[in-house]
Design an enzyme around this catalytic site. Structure first.
Site: not given
Ligand code: XLS
Ligand code: CA
Ligand code: CA
Length: 440
Positions: A99, A102
């Site tokens: 993301h 991140d």
């Molecule tokens: C949350 C999601 C998230 C997505 C990406 O539950 O899994 O991490 O994979 O935003």
């Protein structure tokens, strides 16, 4: 600087090895059919769980002190990039994903946030020049910051909608710069808490427009990544619009988006929707929309998203069966959207967790590949549905019968002969396949 000290490149040593820092089943160069194991599995490390999570939960503080945690802000972000590429190399993974937040901290304005991101992306790009690890997908985090309290592309506030659009626009530019193969939309706050204050129709219309604008912009800048929607029924929002594959498919068709999106299926999200992992994979596969996979597992005793590293071999076999029958994931891959448990707070646990997940999916791959070679499920299903191969069944399948003819057929029937579904026998045979994995 070395972050994962004392750990060398993780090699394949075979099923009899007792070296905790070796793969027992994942042999990337092994050929299986027309692809190597690495090409089949296309593993990806998830940046957020592995480099930013600290083990905090709603009841307690973080338990993990990483060797980059004495730093803050951009210094910490840079150290994380160094640590990330060190781990990618040691695990020998072909992909990673992240993301926006991140990799780079948010600034005091959107402009500053973008500047931070640009600086880190340039650093990542530099590492990628010499690393084999490529970008499977990136995405914009539109759920953590309080501005997204009422959603992002489904917010009740048009300014938030615009802010979200700016983040996705930037995300597409970053994806293009880093050669991302996919772009993910996970709508954690795209949904509603209560209908008492919600204009559901406006929110869905706005969401569809948002996706159309994202597609238009990707086209405009020549970013040809596969767009992926990642369904999840709830958490953090009570009712999420991308509930499961079927619901999201209906949405895509309703708004003319079906040709431009596929799905990123997460195991733990499937179980939260009351489905199995393989159910979601099968639904996506049979409609030609299986794009990528968040390969984790949940705890079925809990009602929330635990994002555990996958170790359930029964599940990896059935998942790999779907992926192989899909002729692979194309541009997608198997991303470990999984975090080490709060009690597994040592740095080495990150390595053990990835080894466990990669080995578990390698076992799933080998077993599923053998089952397909043997036509295991195909034979079962062929036999079970054989009444549709001739006579009235054939007419039903070809659409050449009608209710009158079916009634005549039914009136002439004597006793109807049903046969057993043989579920127990099938499960015992799957166990046999699993137990013979070391001989495959
Ligand atoms: C949350 C999601 C998230 C997505 C990406 O539950 O899994 O991490 O994979 O935003
Ligand atoms: Ca996920
Ligand atoms: Ca998840």
């Amino acid at each position: 600087m070395t972050y994962f000290k004392g750990i060398d490149k993780i090699n394949y040593e075979g099923p009899r090895s007792h070296n905790p820092f070796a793969f027992k089943h994942y042999n990337p160069d092994e050929k299986l059919g027309n692809k190597t194991v690495e090409e089949h599995l296309r593993f990806s490390v998830a940046y957020w769980h592995t480099f930013t999570a600290d083990g905090a939960d709603p009841f307690g503080a973080g338990t993990m002190q990483r060797p980059w945690d004495h730093l803050t802000g951009m210094d910490q972000a840079k150290a994380r990039v160094e640590a990330a590429f060190e781990l990618f190399e040691k695990l020998n993974v072909p992909y990673f994903c992240f993301h926006d937040v991140d990799v780079a901290p948010e600034g005091s304005s959107l402009k500053e946030t973008f500047q931070n991101l640009d600086e880190i992306v340039a650093m990542i790009q530099n590492y990628m020049k010499t690393s084999k690890t490529k970008l499977l997908w990136n995405t914009a985090n539109m759920f953590t910051h309080p501005r997204f309290v009422h959603g992002a592309a489904t917010s009740s506030n048009a300014d938030v909608y615009a802010y979200a659009a700016a983040k996705v626009k930037k995300g597409l530019e970053v994806g293009k710069e880093l050669g991302g193969e996919n772009y993910v939309f996970w709508g954690g706050r795209e949904g509603y808490e209560t209908l008492l204050n919600t204009n559901l129709k406006l929110e869905l219309d706005n969401l569809a427009k948002f996706y159309h604008m994202a597609l238009d912009y990707a086209k405009e800048i020549g970013f040809d990544a596969q767009f992926l929607i990642e369904p999840k029924p709830k958490e953090p929002t009570t009712h999420q619009y991308d509930f499961d594959v079927s619901t999201a498919t209906a949405f895509l068709y309703q708004y003319g988006l079906q040709d431009d999106f596929k799905f990123n299926i997460e195991a733990n999200h499937a179980t939260l929707a009351g489905h199995t992992f393989e159910h979601e994979l099968r639904f996506a596969r049979t409609s030609g929309m299986l794009g990528s996979v968040d390969a984790n597992q949940g705890d079925t005793l809990l009602g929330w998203d635990t994002d555990e590293f996958p170790t359930d071999l029964y599940s990896t076999v059935l998942a790999m069966y779907e992926i192989l029958k899909n002729d692979g994931l194309g541009r997608g891959g198997l991303n470990f959207d999984a975090k080490v448990r709060r009690g597994s707070f040592e740095l080495n646990d990150l390595v053990h967790a990835h080894i466990a997940g990669m080995d578990s999916f390698a076992i799933g791959l080998k077993v599923a590949h053998k089952m397909i070679e043997d036509n295991f499920f195909e034979n079962i299903v062929d036999e079970r549905y054989k009444t549709f191969k001739s006579g009235i069944g054939k007419k039903i399948v070809s659409g050449t019968t009608n209710f009158k003819e079916l009634e005549n057929h039914a009136l002439e029937l004597g006793d109807i002969n049903n046969v057993s579904g043989q579920l127990e026998r099938i499960k015992a045979q799957i166990n046999q396949y699993l137990l013979s994995v070391n001989e495959l």
